[in-house]
Design a protein around this motif. Structure first.
Motif, short mmCIF file in Angstrom:
data_model
loop_
_atom_site.label_atom_id
_atom_site.label_comp_id
_atom_site.label_asym_id
_atom_site.label_seq_id
_atom_site.Cartn_x
_atom_site.Cartn_y
_atom_site.Cartn_z
N VAL A 1 51.93 21.18 -2.51
CA VAL A 1 51.69 21.96 -3.71
C VAL A 1 50.46 21.44 -4.44
CG1 VAL A 1 53.11 20.46 -5.15
CG2 VAL A 1 52.82 22.86 -5.79
N ILE A 2 49.75 22.34 -5.08
CA ILE A 2 48.73 21.93 -6.05
C ILE A 2 49.34 22.21 -7.42
CG2 ILE A 2 46.46 22.44 -7.03
CD1 ILE A 2 45.52 23.11 -4.22
N ALA A 3 49.54 21.16 -8.20
CA ALA A 3 50.21 21.30 -9.49
C ALA A 3 49.33 22.07 -10.47
CB ALA A 3 50.55 19.93 -10.07
N SER A 4 49.98 22.73 -11.41
CA SER A 4 49.22 23.40 -12.47
C SER A 4 48.74 22.39 -13.51
CB SER A 4 50.10 24.45 -13.14
OG SER A 4 49.49 24.97 -14.28
N LYS A 5 49.55 21.34 -13.73
CA LYS A 5 49.21 20.37 -14.79
C LYS A 5 49.40 18.93 -14.31
CE LYS A 5 50.67 23.37 -18.61
NZ LYS A 5 49.48 23.32 -19.48
N ALA A 6 48.62 18.04 -14.90
CA ALA A 6 48.79 16.60 -14.67
C ALA A 6 48.66 15.90 -16.03
CB ALA A 6 47.72 16.08 -13.72
N TYR A 7 49.42 14.81 -16.19
CA TYR A 7 49.48 14.13 -17.49
C TYR A 7 49.27 12.63 -17.35
CZ TYR A 7 52.20 18.38 -18.59
OH TYR A 7 52.63 19.67 -18.72
#
Lengths: 462, 462
Positions: B321-327
């Motif tokens: 998966v390519i995530a929509s968000k990273a934190y």
């Protein structure tokens, strides 16, 4: 073929409700917590194949999840089509981003799907597309129009790298012998633009662990004096791409097959709007390897993506801690020519090499597979093209796909036959994402098109 | 002071059991799920102060968690000591790394603590060190040896940046008026080497969010063509340090107070073994800013550490998966001269500037505080030095600490008095980490040393 559309019209509601029942079972192969559900799904697939008209169906055990094998042999002298699909699905998280529960399928209309789409994990990938073949068989047997022999091989470990399928294939060459392998686990360019996937990317999937101090530390007392494994991991990952977004792993590109200018020009003819693409993803700009177009970057070029990263305090509020460990899951999409085991080894060696002395690094290979390219001059491709042309009113466009079906290359090698990738999904189906769905139109169109493939393939085989 | 050691010997078991009761309450201020427990802890502190001999104790409400205020005024003409401490604790995770439950205190002997150590979250930071002052007061009142006035201000938000304490201090200058502020929320160099912290680092704590596509994407279909927010986040974080581990945020070092060679030479005299340090943390090498020693890196130099990072699939197995968000949660330790609000602003502006057009970035400031340096030529420091010398048989070493007590600088500004940091903890106490503990020896030594500070401070005030 006679009465295809009328048969589908008459049985449409049942086709949908049967698929919905199958989608209700959370067959997540990546998470052992769902083991029983995955096994339950194999049973459901077996039942559906028997009802559809297979003479024999068996659940074949493997070291992991079983493979459902079914067949209907009408005449040894007629050609045999081997259908491959998978009954396992991707994990559903992040759950909070689903508008409806991933394993409580609902049919909703969307702008693109006024006829409705089935929303559920696996709706398209691959339960929905696999089930099209089961219903196509049902149509052909119940209307006595099956023109050739058919075999089904439906596995439960595709989403975790088909780890046990290769052994099964090698040990059952005779049983699986066929004249063409038919797979619907890819997509088509647009709802009104059929396409046949003529290439797939390979995959190497690894997990990395970076360990700094032997325990979490107070960032005030130790901050600045001890390697922070998260900071180090970000530096190491960042260094895997240069300023042109080329991958920096030594030897990574050595065996990459470059396409000719003619081939690239041919690719560029496929309908594509960068503005629509950006708008659909709500991004201000695309991003990728210098010197290649968006459609080249996601199909004919190898890539490296972090699929997950975690470490330290990720809860509410603030914690001033230096974590002992940081982790990432990293996958590389490979193109024809690249050997996935070799790339995994190159990654491992490089990642261990670039680690500073102040941390310890572990690289754990997850799984992988070879890329694949199929020619368009074989009767399998031609039969598929004629089938699409009949049902869509236009010839399909040959297209290199960016995804991976790790075992496709293995099939060709072990079973010595061509693989035809007849996909009916759309990019907007959000497979592997929250709110995965599959258009009712696409589902029924698949059931309508597949029998025509059997018809034309049998005719062209004479 | 008379009978200190005999009184402690006689009441030792009770001193321990009372502290253990206090440690059982999980007063985690960072996690709202523990709200009632934090409030319960404030009540327990109030009771303990009343029992110890305070004339009046009140629980003062704030916009967040309340501040427990208590006082015993014996003579307006005598000096007044204001004791500050906190009753909230850090989150306890990762729980799996604790040998015993963080809120089920146990006393175990260790190599360093043959007399035993109390293992629990907050054992040292700061319930244990705070409670030394309560028991010291009990000793002085019950043996009629309290030489001056005393005030207590115990807050419940230190671990989340003392967000409401400054308002309370500004609104209660009269009530809090004092001649010296005494705090035990730091450590000492070694069990047999007392030290007094003469400086603290400031803090700026932020959380960043990087958004790529509007939904999680299939890494095969989109990989290489769309900005992966995790890859981008790692690049952005990696770029915050250059090859010498200097922080690259423009203006970050502008106001940093550089120490003189003499001061650095003085620091270098503190006993320190790099080999022991590396061995204790099981690291092959230290890591940090070029041109500075380990003890300089973690005390007189500003730093930037990622305290937490997360994004994408972090579960078992693999998900492409390519995530929509990273934190990420990022904290910067600041040194005297640096203004924390200004640094937070510089970080925010820089982080937003370096974001590629293909992602959206949010920077959310959490909290912060100023650094602090205290001179050694005031009577508060001298009284503390004499007290340590009596109980440890050697003079304490002045030491710059790496941690932050954000409100210390505010105390000096608003209450116009010097702060004396009498810490009895050790680096090995693992504060903010699993298996936090506090030596029984250190706990009782604190109770023995604190009354002597009162004695000498009163004498030196004449």
């Amino acid at each position: 073929m006679k009465n295809t559309t009328s048969y589908i019209e008459k049985n449409k509601d049942r086709f949908l409700s049967e698929l919905i029942e199958l989608l209700k079972i959370p067959s997540i192969s990546a998470d052992s917590a769902y083991k029983n559900e995955v096994l339950k799904t194999a049973e459901a697939v077996k039942d559906s194949l028997e009802k559809a008209g297979c003479d024999t169906v068996e659940i074949c055990p493997t070291a992991g999840y079983p493979i459902v094998y079914g067949e209907k042999i009408i005449d040894k002298n007629l050609p045999t089509v081997l259908v491959y699909g998978h009954y396992d699905v991707q994990p559903a998280d992040p759950l909070e981003l689903w508008d409806s529960a991933p394993f409580e399928p609902v049919i909703k209309t969307t702008e693109l799907h006024p006829e409705g789409a089935i929303f559920a994990r696996g709706a398209c990938d691959d339960k929905g597309q696999m089930y099209m073949h089961v219903k196509a068989l049902e149509f052909m047997t119940s209307t006595d129009q099956l023109p050739c022999n058919v075999k089904f091989m439906i596995e439960g470990e595709e989403e975790v790298g088909s780890v046990n399928l290769s052994t099964f294939v090698k040990e059952n060459r005779e049983k699986l012998s066929n004249d063409v392998i038919l797979i619907s686990d890819t997509g088509m360019i647009a709802k009104d633009t059929p396409s046949i996937t003529t290439g797939l990317r390979g995959l190497s999937y690894v997990e990395v662990e970076v360990t700094g101090p032997n325990r979490d530390l107070h960032s005030g007392l130790y901050g600045g004096a001890v390697a922070n494994p998260i900071n180090v991991l970000t530096k190491m990952i960042a260094s895997l791409h240069d300023e042109n977004n080329h991958i920096t792993i030594p030897g990574f590109y050595d065996k990459v097959e470059e396409l000719s200018q003619e081939e690239r020009a041919e690719m560029a003819k496929a309908p594509f709007s960068l503005d629509d693409y950006k708008q659909a993803l709500d991004i201000d700009d695309v991003y990728g390897e210098a010197g290649y177009t968006t459609n080249e970057r996601n199909s004919i070029r190898p890539t490296l993506d972090v699929n997950g990263i975690w470490g330290g305090y990720t809860g509410e509020g603030a914690k001033t801690v230096i974590a002992s460990k940081a982790y990432a899951k990293i996958s590389m999409r490979l193109v024809p020519g690249q050997e996935w085991e070799e790339i995994t080894e190159l990654f491992k060696k490089h990642f261990e090499n670039i680690a500073p002395k102040s941390v310890k690094v572990k690289v754990k290979p997850h799984h992988g597979g070879q890329g694949y390219v199929t020619p368009t001059d074989n009767i399998g491709y031609q039969a598929a093209a004629k089938a699409y042309t009949d049902t869509f009113g236009k010839a399909p466009i040959p297209q290199r796909g960016g995804g991976s079906i790790p075992i496709v290359a293995l099939f060709e090698k072990e079973l010595d036959s061509k693989i035809i990738l007849m996909g009916f999904g759309l990019d907007s189906d959000a497979i592997h994402s929250p709110n995965e769905h599959f258009g009712v139109f696409n589902y029924l169109k698949g059931i309508e098109t597949i029998p025509l493939f059997y018809k034309y393939f049998t005719e062209l085989s004479k």
